[in-house]
Enzyme design. Structure first.
Site, PDB file in Angstrom:
ATOM      1  N   HIS A 167      47.002  43.049  38.883  1.00 63.90           N
ATOM      2  CA  HIS A 167      47.930  41.587  38.635  1.00 63.90           C
ATOM      3  C   HIS A 167      46.907  40.957  37.664  1.00 63.90           C
ATOM      4  CE1 HIS A 167      44.924  40.599  41.685  1.00 63.90           C
ATOM      5  NE2 HIS A 167      44.830  39.373  41.314  1.00 63.90           N
TER       6      HIS A 167
ATOM      7  N   ASP B 294      46.460  36.682  37.370  1.00 63.35           N
ATOM      8  CA  ASP B 294      46.424  35.585  38.098  1.00 63.35           C
ATOM      9  C   ASP B 294      47.656  34.654  37.895  1.00 63.35           C
ATOM     10  OD1 ASP B 294      44.007  36.367  39.486  1.00 63.35           O
ATOM     11  OD2 ASP B 294      42.808  35.228  38.013  1.00 63.35           O
TER      12      ASP B 294
ATOM     13  N   HIS C  73      43.748  43.034  36.583  1.00 63.79           N
ATOM     14  CA  HIS C  73      42.944  43.477  37.360  1.00 63.79           C
ATOM     15  C   HIS C  73      43.110  43.907  38.941  1.00 63.79           C
ATOM     16  CE1 HIS C  73      42.868  38.898  38.291  1.00 63.79           C
ATOM     17  NE2 HIS C  73      42.511  39.380  39.580  1.00 63.79           N
TER      18      HIS C  73
ATOM     19  N   ARG D 180      36.030  31.027  42.041  1.00 65.21           N
ATOM     20  CA  ARG D 180      36.692  31.070  40.571  1.00 65.21           C
ATOM     21  C   ARG D 180      37.203  29.877  40.252  1.00 65.21           C
ATOM     22  NH1 ARG D 180      42.814  33.862  41.194  1.00 65.21           N
ATOM     23  NH2 ARG D 180      43.652  32.239  42.595  1.00 65.21           N
TER      24      ARG D 180
END
Length: 321
Positions: free
Chosen positions: A126, A128, A277, A294
């Site tokens: 996917h 983000d 990723h 993150r």
């Protein structure tokens, strides 16, 4: 930009060392918690655009430093909802351990919830927040605590994947659009399923170009992923499924990927517009903690080869999180 040491890197006093043929480079000679001058920021930005994901090791960032570093490259996203693991005083920072709470909210153990969402080999890949009309431009992920083995993350270069298609296939996919929707492929529990009810009440979906033009490099990006992609517009479901399966397999061919072994203090900075990723699936049974933080940078609305922009279908608006 060439793959050897460029002028910008020399002027900035850093080293950018590629780690795979199509994607990934490790940057040394920089303290991300320090006061970075414009030459360093420019060299890092150029490396991210060239190599799609860059890695730093041995960094001493805290939450404040993480946010300050991110601000040198864009506007950090502030999520409306985060879990209890995320730091309340830093709304830009999301702690990925929050994910462990999600299954509980819907009456499932985390592993069951994860398996129902990622029940095929390609489902986990996917970008983000790809169902948004304006997905984040980039993500900066730092490791606080990692297992002694396992827990690696893998990225794939979607510009290289597009370039690797045959000319007739490139010409075919250039003009297509595809629906990205949150919760695609989830396998419901028998009977009442609280997560299905949640998805129906909080749908997020957008119509994106199947090939987007990168706003900074001009590269054509094969804009697919296994987690959000629903169906190619104007094709039958059977046609769409066959073509998407082929394109997803192309997107994650090993030669277009890089795998990173995390250490405490490692930082990965990737272009969310040009990569997908895969989070690790080999560490949950080991019982070791893995704490990652993150910060995402606000992105723009994708534009296709024909110049047409993505459209929000439901639950999304530009800049509205």
């Amino acid at each position: 930009m060439t793959t050897d040491k460029g002028t910008a890197e020399r002027d900035a006093g850093i080293e950018v060392n590629p780690v795979a043929g199509h994607i990934g480079a490790e940057i040394t000679g920089v303290d991300l918690a320090g006061d970075l001058d414009d030459r360093v920021v420019g060299a890092i930005r150029a490396a991210v655009l060239r190599w799609k994901v860059v890695f730093f090791r041995g960094q001493k960032l805290d939450h404040a430093g993480h946010v300050a570093f991110a601000r040198r490259f864009g506007e950090p996203v502030v999520l409306r909802k985060r879990g209890s693991a995320s730091p309340a005083q830093f709304p830009e920072v999301e702690t990925t351990a929050d994910r462990l709470e999600l299954g509980e909210k819907f009456g499932m153990e985390h592993e069951e919830w994860l398996q129902r969402r990622r029940h095929t080999l390609l489902r986990g890949w996917h970008c983000d927040h790809g169902a948004r009309v304006d997905p984040p431009a980039a993500t900066i992920l730092r490791a606080e605590t990692v297992p002694p083995y396992g827990g690696d993350t893998t990225w794939s270069n979607l510009a290289a994947a597009y370039a690797g298609l045959s000319a007739p296939v490139r010409a075919f996919v250039d003009g297509l659009r595809v629906e990205h929707r949150l919760g695609v492929g989830y396998q419901p529990r028998p009977g009442d399923d609280a997560y299905v009810r949640h998805l129906l009440d909080h749908q997020v979906a957008s119509l994106h170009p199947l090939v987007r033009v990168h706003p900074e490099t001009g590269e054509r990006i094969l804009y697919v992923n296994g987690y959000y992609v629903e169906q190619i517009a104007d094709l039958s479901r059977a046609e769409s499924r066959a073509i998407l399966d082929m394109l997803l397999e192309q997107a994650v061919r090993p030669e277009y990927t890089v795998r990173f072994r995390w250490e405490p203090g490692s930082v990965a900075f990737w272009d969310n517009r040009a990569t997908i990723h895969l989070a690790p699936a080999d560490n949950a049974h080991l019982g070791f903690p893995r704490t990652m933080h993150r910060v995402m940078l606000a992105g723009d609305v994708p534009v296709g080869v024909d110049g047409e922009r993505s459209e929000g279908i439901t639950g999304t608006g530009v800049g509205r999180w």
